[in-house]
Scaffold this motif. Structure first.
Motif, PDB file in Angstrom:
ATOM      1  N   UNK A 114       0.844  -1.187   0.000  1.00 25.76           N
ATOM      2  CA  UNK A 114       0.000   0.000   0.000  1.00 25.76           C
ATOM      3  C   UNK A 114       0.881   1.239   0.000  1.00 25.76           C
ATOM      4  N   UNK A 115       0.378   2.316  -0.576  1.00 21.84           N
ATOM      5  CA  UNK A 115       1.178   3.527  -0.759  1.00 21.84           C
ATOM      6  C   UNK A 115       0.711   4.615   0.207  1.00 21.84           C
ATOM      7  N   UNK A 116       1.494   4.951   1.230  1.00 24.65           N
ATOM      8  CA  UNK A 116       1.087   5.992   2.192  1.00 24.65           C
ATOM      9  C   UNK A 116       0.916   7.357   1.541  1.00 24.65           C
ATOM     10  N   UNK A 117       1.534   7.551   0.385  1.00 29.69           N
ATOM     11  CA  UNK A 117       1.466   8.853  -0.286  1.00 29.69           C
ATOM     12  C   UNK A 117       0.431   8.876  -1.407  1.00 29.69           C
ATOM     13  N   UNK A 118      -0.347   7.816  -1.544  1.00 32.81           N
ATOM     14  CA  UNK A 118      -1.328   7.743  -2.647  1.00 32.81           C
ATOM     15  C   UNK A 118      -2.323   8.892  -2.572  1.00 32.81           C
TER      16      UNK A 118
ATOM     17  N   UNK B 224      -1.413 -10.125   8.327  1.00 31.84           N
ATOM     18  CA  UNK B 224      -1.555  -9.271   7.143  1.00 31.84           C
ATOM     19  C   UNK B 224      -0.924  -7.906   7.393  1.00 31.84           C
ATOM     20  N   UNK B 225      -1.039  -7.405   8.612  1.00 31.86           N
ATOM     21  CA  UNK B 225      -0.412  -6.123   8.941  1.00 31.86           C
ATOM     22  C   UNK B 225       1.108  -6.227   8.806  1.00 31.86           C
TER      23      UNK B 225
ATOM     24  N   UNK C 273      -4.367  -2.212  13.500  1.00 39.44           N
ATOM     25  CA  UNK C 273      -5.661  -1.553  13.621  1.00 39.44           C
ATOM     26  C   UNK C 273      -6.257  -1.228  12.246  1.00 39.44           C
ATOM     27  N   UNK C 274      -5.394  -0.863  11.295  1.00 36.90           N
ATOM     28  CA  UNK C 274      -5.863  -0.584   9.930  1.00 36.90           C
ATOM     29  C   UNK C 274      -6.496  -1.821   9.305  1.00 36.90           C
TER      30      UNK C 274
END
Length: 488
Positions: free
Chosen positions: A8-12, A51-52, A60-61
């Motif tokens: 996943x891209x934190x800057x997306x 998965x985290x 938590x996400x």
């Protein structure tokens, strides 16, 4: 491990530059994996911790993403863990490249000559009135600034020759908002601005039906829906609702083929039910095969109290036979008579021609201001604040009701601005509501929302949107006394 391909891209960000949260990215990828079959029905989901670790994100996400998918019906969570729901019968027919089968001889009803807009009353400010947002929390200063900027944009040319389908900037802003927050697949050309959701519904009916056509409508449903369909010489079949939304018997598709099916899948009014994804997919596939159209009402869907708002049914397929309608009367304030309808891509040209003589781009200044309010980010911030306010008020209302009645009697609570308290068989909920209204408590009788009422369909629809949480316990105590004093 779950195959969702790539980190996943934190800057997306969206094309407009808005950040896409890791939670939303994960929900979207898992949902796509389930619908595409890469996560098959019955498959056990990877533990949230594993998965985290695999994706390098917080546990938590992942937990929130799983809870969101469970709320939509994509996964089932129980003591045995979390597994993919059985959607095989419906996902195998969800091909976005397959055009909707055309079985209707006429797409746009030639009777479209006038717009019959129902009269609307001034909303009540009584305690516990359903459907009224928290007016004291509305950001009036920010809204005035948007209005002022809209007025400054006015010139002599803008006083005439406006697009009858609505301000272009507002249509663009709504399309972007719906795409990000609701997963609606549309562009600005598919957005038509109306004077509220009621007019949007009535225009859909005018466009797509002829006298004598059969329509399916949720039962129970709110008064405006009954009024809109009843006034158009249509054969109305009331379809019951349970905790997973519409219950449509399979044989009904053969015996009473509908031209239109009306549903509010994200937050059914007044029961608060969420239409499960298996029923959504079944409805879309059957509608596509039968040449029927679905009207998806986005009722109260912005105010989900746990996780992100439920994704739209319209967005499940590019070719979905869905008219998506909504308004800003709940998310902003009741007298802002601005609504919208999202027209299916393949109908937008015909619909534009038909509706250009009906829609006159009214409320021009308010449309321009609302576009500014959304684009500036004020609307999104307002929604975030109100979700927190309504979440707290819902907790207080539920707790107050539970002091007098079993928790199992309470319906709803995951979203919106009301709860429904069911009452015992043959209880006179109407007389209770009348007495409560005389005391300044604006609850509504549940039985009045039903077309095919059964003895068990008794209760009270109790709002909390415009009631301060400190006022809720006393009002509920008064209600409890009225219920206790009512003979059975």
């Amino acid at each position: 491990m779950i195959d969702i391909t790539g980190t996943l891209d934190p800057a997306a960000k969206t094309p407009s530059g808005k950040r896409i949260s890791l939670h939303k990215q994960l929900v979207d990828r898992l949902r796509d994996a389930i619908l595409s079959g890469r996560l098959p029905s019955g498959a056990t989901m990877t533990s949230s911790r594993a998965l985290a670790d695999e994706l390098g994100i917080s546990r938590n996400t992942v937990v929130l993403a799983y809870e969101h998918l469970a709320a939509e019906g994509y996964v089932i969570a129980d003591q045995n863990g979390t597994r993919v729901a059985d959607l095989t019968a419906w996902t195998e027919n969800l091909n976005p490249d397959v055009a909707i089968e055309e079985k209707s001889n006429r797409i746009v009803d030639q009777r479209v000559e006038i717009a019959d807009v129902s009269s609307r009353s001034v909303p009540s400010t009584d305690l516990l009135t359903p459907g009224i947002p928290s007016l004291s929390d509305f950001p009036l200063t920010s809204w005035r600034r948007s209005l002022e900027r809209a007025v400054k944009q006015l010139n002599r040319h803008s006083l005439v020759n406006k697009d009858p389908l609505g301000e272009k900037q507002l249509r663009k802003a709504i399309a972007q908002h719906l795409n990000i927050s609701r997963g609606v697949q549309c562009n600005a050309d598919q957005i038509f601005i109306t004077e509220g959701a009621q007019q949007a519904l009535e225009l859909c009916i005018l466009l797509m039906t002829n006298p004598g056509d059969t329509v399916w409508v949720e039962d129970p449903c709110y008064y405006g829906v009954k009024s809109a369909f009843s006034s158009k010489e249509l054969k109305i079949l009331s379809i019951p609702v349970d905790k997973e939304g519409l219950i449509i018997p399979y044989e009904l598709w053969a015996t009473n083929l509908p031209k239109i099916i009306f549903t509010s899948p994200a937050h059914q009014y007044p029961t608060g039910a969420v239409l499960s994804v298996s029923r959504r997919l079944e409805l879309l596939n059957q509608a596509r095969k039968s040449g029927s159209w679905v009207i998806e009402d986005d009722y109260d869907a912005d105010f989900r109290h746990f996780g992100s708002p439920i994704a739209s049914m319209q967005g499940l397929s590019k070719c979905s036979p869905v008219f998506y309608i909504g308004s800003f009367s709940k998310s902003m304030y009741p007298t802002l008579r601005i609504g919208f309808m999202v027209i299916p891509e393949r109908l937008k040209n015909e619909a534009s021609l038909a509706l250009s003589n009906l829609l006159k781009c009214s409320n021009q200044i308010q449309q321009m201001a609302l576009a500014d309010f959304i684009i500036s980010g004020e609307f999104g911030r307002h929604l975030g604040r109100m979700r927190r306010v309504y979440r707290e008020r819902q907790k207080v209302l539920r707790s107050s009701i539970s002091q007098f009645f079993p928790e199992s009697w309470i319906l709803g609570g995951s979203a919106g601005m009301h709860l429904t308290l069911t009452l015992p068989v043959n209880f006179d909920d109407h007389s209770i509501a009348v007495k409560a209204n005389s005391l300044g408590i604006g609850v509504l009788a549940l039985s009045t929302f039903y077309s095919n009422r059964k003895p068990t369909d008794c209760g009270l629809v109790i709002g909390y949107g415009n009631t301060q949480k400190d006022s809720i316990p006393k009002a509920v105590s008064t209600l409890a006394e009225l219920i206790k004093a009512t003979p059975r």
